[in-house]
Write a protein that holds these residues in place. Structure first.
Motif, PDB file in Angstrom:
ATOM      1  N   LEU A 195       0.731  -1.451  -0.041  1.00 49.24           N
ATOM      2  CA  LEU A 195      -0.085  -0.059  -0.077  1.00 49.24           C
ATOM      3  C   LEU A 195       0.804   1.408  -0.023  1.00 49.24           C
ATOM      4  O   LEU A 195       0.638   2.184  -0.617  1.00 49.24           O
ATOM      5  CB  LEU A 195      -0.956  -0.156   1.244  1.00 49.24           C
ATOM      6  N   GLY A 196       2.053   1.194   0.626  1.00 48.99           N
ATOM      7  CA  GLY A 196       2.735   2.280   0.694  1.00 48.99           C
ATOM      8  C   GLY A 196       3.409   2.873  -0.602  1.00 48.99           C
ATOM      9  O   GLY A 196       3.765   4.000  -0.909  1.00 48.99           O
ATOM     10  N   ARG A 197       3.522   1.923  -1.610  1.00 48.16           N
ATOM     11  CA  ARG A 197       3.821   2.097  -2.961  1.00 48.16           C
ATOM     12  C   ARG A 197       3.210   3.345  -3.440  1.00 48.16           C
ATOM     13  O   ARG A 197       3.377   4.200  -4.429  1.00 48.16           O
ATOM     14  CB  ARG A 197       3.635   0.876  -3.963  1.00 48.16           C
ATOM     15  N   ILE A 198       1.764   3.510  -3.198  1.00 52.16           N
ATOM     16  CA  ILE A 198       0.839   4.423  -3.699  1.00 52.16           C
ATOM     17  C   ILE A 198       1.358   5.914  -3.377  1.00 52.16           C
ATOM     18  O   ILE A 198       1.698   6.573  -4.098  1.00 52.16           O
ATOM     19  CB  ILE A 198      -0.581   4.369  -2.970  1.00 52.16           C
ATOM     20  N   ASP A 199       1.594   5.891  -2.266  1.00 47.41           N
ATOM     21  CA  ASP A 199       2.234   7.193  -1.642  1.00 47.41           C
ATOM     22  C   ASP A 199       3.585   7.677  -1.992  1.00 47.41           C
ATOM     23  O   ASP A 199       3.786   8.640  -2.644  1.00 47.41           O
ATOM     24  CB  ASP A 199       2.448   7.155  -0.020  1.00 47.41           C
ATOM     25  N   ARG A 200       4.398   6.611  -2.285  1.00 41.51           N
ATOM     26  CA  ARG A 200       5.720   6.738  -2.797  1.00 41.51           C
ATOM     27  C   ARG A 200       5.648   7.225  -4.178  1.00 41.51           C
ATOM     28  O   ARG A 200       6.421   8.128  -4.756  1.00 41.51           O
ATOM     29  CB  ARG A 200       6.636   5.605  -2.548  1.00 41.51           C
ATOM     30  N   HIS A 201       4.750   6.720  -4.967  1.00 44.49           N
ATOM     31  CA  HIS A 201       4.541   6.817  -6.543  1.00 44.49           C
ATOM     32  C   HIS A 201       4.063   8.071  -6.658  1.00 44.49           C
ATOM     33  O   HIS A 201       4.761   9.137  -7.326  1.00 44.49           O
ATOM     34  CB  HIS A 201       3.926   5.862  -7.122  1.00 44.49           C
ATOM     35  N   PHE A 202       2.893   8.597  -5.910  1.00 42.60           N
ATOM     36  CA  PHE A 202       2.153   9.809  -6.156  1.00 42.60           C
ATOM     37  C   PHE A 202       3.117  10.965  -5.549  1.00 42.60           C
ATOM     38  O   PHE A 202       2.941  12.056  -5.835  1.00 42.60           O
ATOM     39  CB  PHE A 202       0.814   9.671  -5.774  1.00 42.60           C
ATOM     40  N   ALA A 203       3.969  10.620  -4.497  1.00 44.20           N
ATOM     41  CA  ALA A 203       4.817  11.775  -4.154  1.00 44.20           C
ATOM     42  C   ALA A 203       5.907  12.444  -4.994  1.00 44.20           C
ATOM     43  O   ALA A 203       5.931  13.504  -5.005  1.00 44.20           O
ATOM     44  CB  ALA A 203       5.749  11.295  -2.942  1.00 44.20           C
TER      45      ALA A 203
ATOM     46  N   TRP B  64      -2.244  16.199  -3.158  1.00 51.44           N
ATOM     47  CA  TRP B  64      -3.311  15.136  -3.275  1.00 51.44           C
ATOM     48  C   TRP B  64      -3.595  14.623  -2.081  1.00 51.44           C
ATOM     49  O   TRP B  64      -3.157  14.533  -0.921  1.00 51.44           O
ATOM     50  CB  TRP B  64      -2.888  13.811  -4.375  1.00 51.44           C
ATOM     51  N   LEU B  65      -4.776  13.678  -2.001  1.00 52.56           N
ATOM     52  CA  LEU B  65      -5.241  12.941  -0.965  1.00 52.56           C
ATOM     53  C   LEU B  65      -5.777  11.438  -1.749  1.00 52.56           C
ATOM     54  O   LEU B  65      -6.565  11.605  -2.671  1.00 52.56           O
ATOM     55  CB  LEU B  65      -6.568  13.280  -0.361  1.00 52.56           C
ATOM     56  N   VAL B  66      -5.230  10.394  -1.169  1.00 54.19           N
ATOM     57  CA  VAL B  66      -5.719   9.084  -1.364  1.00 54.19           C
ATOM     58  C   VAL B  66      -6.529   8.431  -0.298  1.00 54.19           C
ATOM     59  O   VAL B  66      -6.059   8.191   0.709  1.00 54.19           O
ATOM     60  CB  VAL B  66      -4.487   8.089  -2.018  1.00 54.19           C
ATOM     61  N   LEU B  67      -7.602   7.870  -0.780  1.00 54.56           N
ATOM     62  CA  LEU B  67      -8.119   6.833   0.465  1.00 54.56           C
ATOM     63  C   LEU B  67      -8.715   5.741  -0.251  1.00 54.56           C
ATOM     64  O   LEU B  67      -9.292   5.839  -1.233  1.00 54.56           O
ATOM     65  CB  LEU B  67      -9.664   7.643   0.938  1.00 54.56           C
ATOM     66  N   VAL B  68      -8.389   4.746   0.347  1.00 53.91           N
ATOM     67  CA  VAL B  68      -8.840   3.105   0.091  1.00 53.91           C
ATOM     68  C   VAL B  68      -9.432   2.305   1.227  1.00 53.91           C
ATOM     69  O   VAL B  68      -8.963   2.585   2.390  1.00 53.91           O
ATOM     70  CB  VAL B  68      -7.263   2.424  -0.256  1.00 53.91           C
ATOM     71  N   ALA B  69     -10.615   1.889   0.834  1.00 55.03           N
ATOM     72  CA  ALA B  69     -11.438   1.599   1.695  1.00 55.03           C
ATOM     73  C   ALA B  69     -11.919  -0.071   1.315  1.00 55.03           C
ATOM     74  O   ALA B  69     -12.034  -0.209   0.212  1.00 55.03           O
ATOM     75  CB  ALA B  69     -12.717   2.272   2.258  1.00 55.03           C
ATOM     76  N   ARG B  70     -11.902  -0.991   2.317  1.00 53.00           N
ATOM     77  CA  ARG B  70     -12.341  -2.285   1.891  1.00 53.00           C
ATOM     78  C   ARG B  70     -13.295  -2.807   3.025  1.00 53.00           C
ATOM     79  O   ARG B  70     -12.979  -2.627   4.198  1.00 53.00           O
ATOM     80  CB  ARG B  70     -11.046  -3.398   1.606  1.00 53.00           C
ATOM     81  N   HIS B  71     -14.279  -3.660   2.710  1.00 53.65           N
ATOM     82  CA  HIS B  71     -15.235  -4.244   3.777  1.00 53.65           C
ATOM     83  C   HIS B  71     -15.882  -3.116   4.594  1.00 53.65           C
ATOM     84  O   HIS B  71     -15.999  -3.123   5.750  1.00 53.65           O
ATOM     85  CB  HIS B  71     -14.630  -5.383   4.398  1.00 53.65           C
TER      86      HIS B  71
ATOM     87  N   THR C 126      -2.121  11.958   2.601  1.00 50.91           N
ATOM     88  CA  THR C 126      -1.937  13.236   1.941  1.00 50.91           C
ATOM     89  C   THR C 126      -0.517  13.509   1.385  1.00 50.91           C
ATOM     90  O   THR C 126       0.390  13.145   2.298  1.00 50.91           O
ATOM     91  CB  THR C 126      -2.724  14.263   2.578  1.00 50.91           C
ATOM     92  N   HIS C 127      -0.369  14.398   0.550  1.00 49.16           N
ATOM     93  CA  HIS C 127       1.098  14.769   0.218  1.00 49.16           C
ATOM     94  C   HIS C 127       0.833  16.169  -0.462  1.00 49.16           C
ATOM     95  O   HIS C 127      -0.068  16.391  -1.322  1.00 49.16           O
ATOM     96  CB  HIS C 127       1.661  13.739  -0.680  1.00 49.16           C
ATOM     97  N   GLY C 128       1.791  17.001  -0.335  1.00 51.12           N
ATOM     98  CA  GLY C 128       1.846  18.359  -0.969  1.00 51.12           C
ATOM     99  C   GLY C 128       0.924  19.375  -0.425  1.00 51.12           C
ATOM    100  O   GLY C 128       0.271  19.257   0.616  1.00 51.12           O
ATOM    101  N   MET C 129       0.484  20.244  -1.318  1.00 51.18           N
ATOM    102  CA  MET C 129       0.115  21.402  -0.616  1.00 51.18           C
ATOM    103  C   MET C 129      -1.498  21.779  -1.605  1.00 51.18           C
ATOM    104  O   MET C 129      -1.492  21.481  -2.612  1.00 51.18           O
ATOM    105  CB  MET C 129       0.706  22.681  -1.165  1.00 51.18           C
ATOM    106  N   ARG C 130      -2.277  22.178  -0.573  1.00 50.49           N
ATOM    107  CA  ARG C 130      -3.808  22.681  -1.016  1.00 50.49           C
ATOM    108  C   ARG C 130      -3.524  23.908  -1.885  1.00 50.49           C
ATOM    109  O   ARG C 130      -4.233  24.779  -2.646  1.00 50.49           O
ATOM    110  CB  ARG C 130      -4.734  22.620  -0.276  1.00 50.49           C
TER     111      ARG C 130
END
Length: 412
Positions: free
Chosen positions: A19-27, A38-45, A53-57
């Motif tokens: 899962l950490g690959r998501i953050d490293r890639h989009f960073a 950006w913000l990423v949210l992943v939910a299951r069940h 989150t990473h970077g600036m609004r």
């Protein structure tokens, strides 16, 4: 109200390191200047397993993206409008085959572009009435001003629709203006991304007797606890609103040239309420909406739609079961269209192999102009949300890359 991770990733089938690959890639997108943040949210069940989150609004003030940041979701408004229209359908307000002109009389006697220029277009009578299901499936023959591929697109720009809704018209007036212009094709004959969902918003108003913002607020947002979502932003939340950026010719994120006007307009209810692209929202709110969809129209005891209706909406409704690659005119696409159909308000994966993306058959999704995206995967009991503020969404391959990064992290 606050968003937080609700479950250990391993408990719901994720590998935490993967899962950490998501953050490293989009960073890297932020570090190289391609995205402001950006913000990423992943939910299951039903539980949030990954939230980052990473970077600036707002880059200029060094204000970071936070879980409660407010975003312009643009076309991610469309699934909400589609849910609204199908709620009325469940109440018997109309049949999907009813002509649009039953609710908006100006849509009677439509004409279709057959040649010529924007200065002298040739037209012929439409062979088929525009029906409500044509609007839901983007097979209506309507278009968007930003396509720049057909003289009819230019007619839309001349009528003031280049940046969304015409400044001097309300929603009813916009619909009458669109009805006065030629269609690109007879309804049902092709797929073209268009103002169709805005027309659906007007049908919501006529059929319900409420303005679109009132219907959304009382029938969808308040029942689901979506307190941050609307056609304008409360001035008390001004600091939470992300700045809008645009990709320059080198692919770098620069403040959008109309950002000052658009920010000022964000705090006022617009004259024309755009169900196709006018909403602001937060990760909390759109996650709530996505979970309602995943659960077949219900969340925390509140039911907006019957589960059969949701299943019907998320099947491929394109004529003959065609995919978008075969039926779309080619005027607009943010991702590859092979293996992907279109339902009633959502893109639908029919064949992940043909689509060339890690996914599941039956996944449904949509995104927004400012590079936002979400999808719901009933087979994996999964929802994913990506929020940022960069126009256009085609500037970066965010959506396919997010798919491969999410699905590679599932290991159960």
């Amino acid at each position: 109200m606050g968003l937080k991770i609700e479950v250990d990733p391993g408990e719901v089938g994720f590998d935490a390191e993967r899962l950490g690959r998501i953050d490293r890639h989009f960073a890297q997108y932020v570090e190289t200047g391609k995205l402001p943040g950006w913000l990423v949210l992943v939910a299951r069940h039903g539980k949030i397993a990954h939230l980052s989150t990473h970077g600036m609004r707002d880059v200029a003030s060094n204000a970071p993206v936070q879980p409660d940041t407010l975003f312009r979701i643009y076309s991610m408004s469309k699934p909400i409008t589609s849910v609204a229209i199908m709620m009325l359908h469940e109440e018997g307000a109309f049949e999907l085959t009813d002509p649009v002109s039953d609710f908006i009389p100006s849509f009677a006697d439509l004409r279709v572009y057959s040649g010529g220029t924007a200065n002298a277009p040739l037209t012929r009578p439409a062979t088929e009435p525009m029906r409500i299901w044509h609007l839901l499936t983007h097979t209506s023959g309507l278009t968007y001003a930003f396509h720049y591929l057909n003289p009819v697109d230019e007619l839309y720009r001349r009528a003031g629709f280049e940046y969304g809704m015409a400044d001097d018209l309300d929603l009813a007036g916009c619909c009458d203006e669109w009805a006065s212009m030629p269609l690109l094709f007879d309804p049902g004959q092709a797929w073209n991304y268009s103002v169709a969902t805005d027309v659906l918003g007007r049908i919501v108003e006529v059929a319900s007797g409420q303005t679109l913002d009132e219907f959304f607020r009382t029938r969808i947002f308040e029942p689901l606890g979506m307190t941050d979502t609307g056609f304008s932003v409360d001035r008390a939340n001004a600091d939470r609103l992300a700045t809008l950026y645009a990709a320059d010719p080198q692919g770098k994120a620069r403040q959008h040239p109309r950002q000052a006007q658009m920010r000022a307009a964000a705090f006022e209810l617009p004259k024309a309420l755009s169900g196709g692209g006018g909403l602001f929202s937060s990760a909390h709110d759109y996650h709530r909406f996505s979970q309602m969809l995943l659960r077949g129209g219900e969340l925390d005891g509140t039911r907006l739609l019957g589960n059969r209706t949701l299943r019907y909406m998320t099947r491929n409704h394109l004529p003959g079961g065609a995919d978008l690659e075969k039926l779309a005119l080619g005027a607009f696409s943010e991702v590859a269209n092979a293996g992907k159909g279109f339902g009633l308000g959502f893109a639908v994966i029919d064949d992940p192999v043909a689509a060339k993306v890690l996914s599941s058959a039956g996944e449904f999704s949509w995104g927004g102009l400012a590079s936002t995206a979400f999808w719901v995967d009933p087979a994996e009991d999964l929802t994913v949300l990506f929020l940022t503020q960069l126009i256009p969404s085609s500037a970066n391959p965010i959506r396919p890359q997010l798919h491969q990064l999410v699905y590679q992290s599932l290991v159960d």
